[in-house]
Design a protein around this motif. Structure first.
Motif, short mmCIF file in Angstrom:
data_model
loop_
_atom_site.label_atom_id
_atom_site.label_comp_id
_atom_site.label_asym_id
_atom_site.label_seq_id
_atom_site.Cartn_x
_atom_site.Cartn_y
_atom_site.Cartn_z
N VAL A 163 45.74 56.56 13.78
CA VAL A 163 45.86 56.87 15.20
C VAL A 163 45.08 58.15 15.50
CG1 VAL A 163 47.46 57.53 17.04
CG2 VAL A 163 48.07 55.69 15.44
N TYR A 164 44.25 58.10 16.53
CA TYR A 164 43.34 59.22 16.84
C TYR A 164 44.09 60.38 17.50
CZ TYR A 164 39.53 61.83 18.98
OH TYR A 164 38.67 62.83 19.37
N VAL A 165 43.77 61.60 17.04
CA VAL A 165 44.34 62.82 17.62
C VAL A 165 43.19 63.68 18.14
CG1 VAL A 165 45.88 64.79 17.29
CG2 VAL A 165 46.21 62.71 15.92
N HIS A 166 43.09 63.81 19.45
CA HIS A 166 42.03 64.60 20.07
C HIS A 166 42.19 66.08 19.70
CE1 HIS A 166 39.64 66.44 23.33
NE2 HIS A 166 38.99 65.28 23.36
N ASP A 167 41.07 66.78 19.66
CA ASP A 167 41.09 68.20 19.28
C ASP A 167 41.98 69.01 20.22
OD1 ASP A 167 39.81 70.32 17.50
OD2 ASP A 167 39.37 71.11 19.50
N SER A 168 42.02 68.65 21.50
CA SER A 168 42.86 69.38 22.44
C SER A 168 44.34 69.21 22.12
CB SER A 168 42.58 68.92 23.87
OG SER A 168 42.91 67.55 24.04
N ILE A 169 44.71 68.05 21.57
CA ILE A 169 46.09 67.80 21.15
C ILE A 169 46.43 68.66 19.94
CG2 ILE A 169 47.73 66.08 20.36
CD1 ILE A 169 46.98 65.67 23.24
N ARG B 299 49.63 52.44 21.44
CA ARG B 299 48.42 53.24 21.67
C ARG B 299 47.80 53.61 20.34
NH1 ARG B 299 50.19 57.66 23.07
NH2 ARG B 299 52.27 57.29 23.91
N ASP B 300 46.46 53.70 20.33
CA ASP B 300 45.79 54.15 19.11
C ASP B 300 45.30 55.59 19.27
OD1 ASP B 300 43.74 53.80 20.92
OD2 ASP B 300 42.55 52.46 19.66
N TYR B 301 45.92 56.33 20.16
CA TYR B 301 45.60 57.74 20.36
C TYR B 301 46.85 58.47 20.84
CZ TYR B 301 45.38 56.18 25.24
OH TYR B 301 45.69 55.62 26.45
N VAL B 302 46.90 59.77 20.56
CA VAL B 302 48.05 60.61 20.89
C VAL B 302 47.85 61.27 22.24
CG1 VAL B 302 49.39 62.65 20.18
CG2 VAL B 302 48.59 61.01 18.46
N ILE B 303 48.93 61.38 23.02
CA ILE B 303 48.90 62.10 24.29
C ILE B 303 49.91 63.25 24.21
CG2 ILE B 303 48.20 60.05 25.58
CD1 ILE B 303 51.07 59.76 26.55
N ASN C 279 57.82 74.88 27.84
CA ASN C 279 57.44 75.08 29.24
C ASN C 279 56.38 76.17 29.40
OD1 ASN C 279 59.19 73.12 30.21
ND2 ASN C 279 60.90 74.55 30.36
N GLU C 280 56.31 77.07 28.41
CA GLU C 280 55.36 78.18 28.49
C GLU C 280 53.97 77.81 27.97
OE1 GLU C 280 57.16 81.28 26.26
OE2 GLU C 280 58.82 81.58 27.66
N VAL C 281 53.89 76.84 27.07
CA VAL C 281 52.61 76.48 26.45
C VAL C 281 51.84 75.54 27.37
CG1 VAL C 281 51.49 75.38 24.47
CG2 VAL C 281 53.57 76.75 24.14
N SER C 282 50.58 75.87 27.59
CA SER C 282 49.73 75.05 28.47
C SER C 282 49.51 73.67 27.88
CB SER C 282 48.37 75.74 28.67
OG SER C 282 48.55 76.99 29.29
N VAL C 283 49.67 72.65 28.72
CA VAL C 283 49.46 71.27 28.30
C VAL C 283 48.00 70.90 28.48
CG1 VAL C 283 50.13 68.86 28.71
CG2 VAL C 283 51.81 70.69 28.99
N PRO C 284 47.37 70.22 27.52
CA PRO C 284 45.96 69.84 27.66
C PRO C 284 45.72 69.03 28.92
CG PRO C 284 46.76 69.40 25.43
CD PRO C 284 47.96 69.78 26.24
N VAL C 285 44.60 69.29 29.58
CA VAL C 285 44.28 68.59 30.82
C VAL C 285 43.22 67.51 30.61
CG1 VAL C 285 44.89 70.54 32.28
CG2 VAL C 285 42.57 70.37 31.39
N VAL C 286 42.71 67.39 29.38
CA VAL C 286 41.73 66.35 29.09
C VAL C 286 42.39 64.99 29.28
CG1 VAL C 286 40.23 65.35 27.33
CG2 VAL C 286 40.50 67.82 27.47
N ARG C 287 41.77 64.10 30.03
CA ARG C 287 42.36 62.81 30.31
C ARG C 287 41.98 61.74 29.29
NH1 ARG C 287 46.47 64.42 33.09
NH2 ARG C 287 45.90 65.63 34.94
N ASP C 288 40.82 61.87 28.74
CA ASP C 288 40.36 60.84 27.82
C ASP C 288 40.74 61.24 26.40
OD1 ASP C 288 37.12 59.43 26.90
OD2 ASP C 288 39.15 58.66 26.64
N TYR C 289 42.03 61.10 26.05
CA TYR C 289 42.50 61.48 24.72
C TYR C 289 42.00 60.51 23.66
CZ TYR C 289 45.64 64.31 27.52
OH TYR C 289 46.15 65.20 28.41
N ALA C 290 41.59 59.33 24.09
CA ALA C 290 41.10 58.34 23.13
C ALA C 290 39.69 58.65 22.70
CB ALA C 290 41.18 56.94 23.73
#
Length: 277
Positions: free
Chosen positions: A176-182, A224-228, A266-277
């Protein structure tokens, strides 16, 4: 690690899991007098061959229930460290591998401390998650009673997959793919536990790795084959709560690990990249 009150079904859950996955199962009842050799096995002298033979202990099963693990001495608890980390047992200088898949599920009572030995941080860190089952509501408890007085529920359970299928499923999780932003998001969460003013001991790099792997598994469960980011947020508290130690003055004020982790998330910024795949 399953931490909950007596009688809520911790042992039944583990037995049902082992039968559902068609895995070999061993229950080890931890007591103050249990020895490491009672778990790992020991070399026994064979009078016929005039040589020592290794007799495997109950740890050589695929699913292990370490029941009331905090009732055993630290020496006995530590006998699980090698096998949980490396999937092998070393006895008398010889190394023996355990079967794949291999999983240790431990139980402990969160309120009974007399005659117990709290697990050290190095042991707790080996457990991927700490979960609590909780009490059932009125209708769930009624359904449980009805189900168990009419039949032996555990005997009715049949395997849903073979061991080989389970091994293939584990391989699928690792793909399962893990994007660098994740990955950045995971590291930021874990490192925040180390920098927090209320925390005496933060989560380890092993926690980051386990959180990433758990997120991969949750993504696969949801087709899903990618992490969000939601995969990470869903599992973060269960994966990190037993890995951090609050400073004594903050524990005395009633603060607990779960509440602190909710604030950190709640304090840590959540990645805003939409194309996690």
């Amino acid at each position: 690690m399953i931490e909950d009150m007596p009688g809520v079904g911790k042992t039944t859950l583990v037995k049902a899991l082992a039968k559902s996955l068609n895995c070999s199962f061993s229950r080890i009842q931890f007591t103050p007098d249990i020895l490491p050799s009672d778990i790992t096995g020991a070399s026994v002298f064979n009078q016929k061959t005039h040589d020592f033979e290794f007799k495997k202990g109950p740890i050589f099963s695929q699913i292990i229930l370490a029941d009331e693990i905090n009732r055993a001495s630290p020496k006995t608890q530590s006998s699980l460290l090698e096998v949980m980390e490396e999937g092998q047992v070393t006895v008398d200088g010889n190394t023996y591998s355990v079967d794949d898949p291999f999983m240790v599920l431990a139980t402990q009572n969160p309120i009974e401390y007399e005659g117990t030995y709290p697990l050290p941080e190095s042991q707790l860190d080996r457990f991927m998650m700490k979960i609590s089952m909780g009490y059932p509501d009125h209708w769930e408890e009624k359904a449980i009673i009805k189900r168990f007085i009419e039949q032996d529920v555990l005997k009715e359970i049949t395997p849903v997959m073979t061991v080989e299928e389970l091994r293939e499923l584990k391989k699928s999780v690792s793909q399962v793919y893990v994007h660098d932003s994740i990955l950045t998001y995971i590291v930021n969460i874990v490192q925040r536990t180390r920098d927090n003013q209320y925390v005496y001991l933060g989560a380890s790099p092993r926690a980051s790795l386990m959180l990433a792997k758990a997120a991969q598994a949750n993504a696969l469960i949801n087709d899903r084959d990618y992490v969000i980011p939601d995969d990470v947020k869903l599992l973060a508290i269960s994966l990190l709560s037993h890995r951090i130690v609050l400073k004594p003055e903050y524990r005395l004020k009633g603060m607990n690990n779960e509440e602190l982790l909710k604030e950190l998330l709640n304090e840590v910024s959540v990645p805003v990249v939409r194309d996690y795949a």
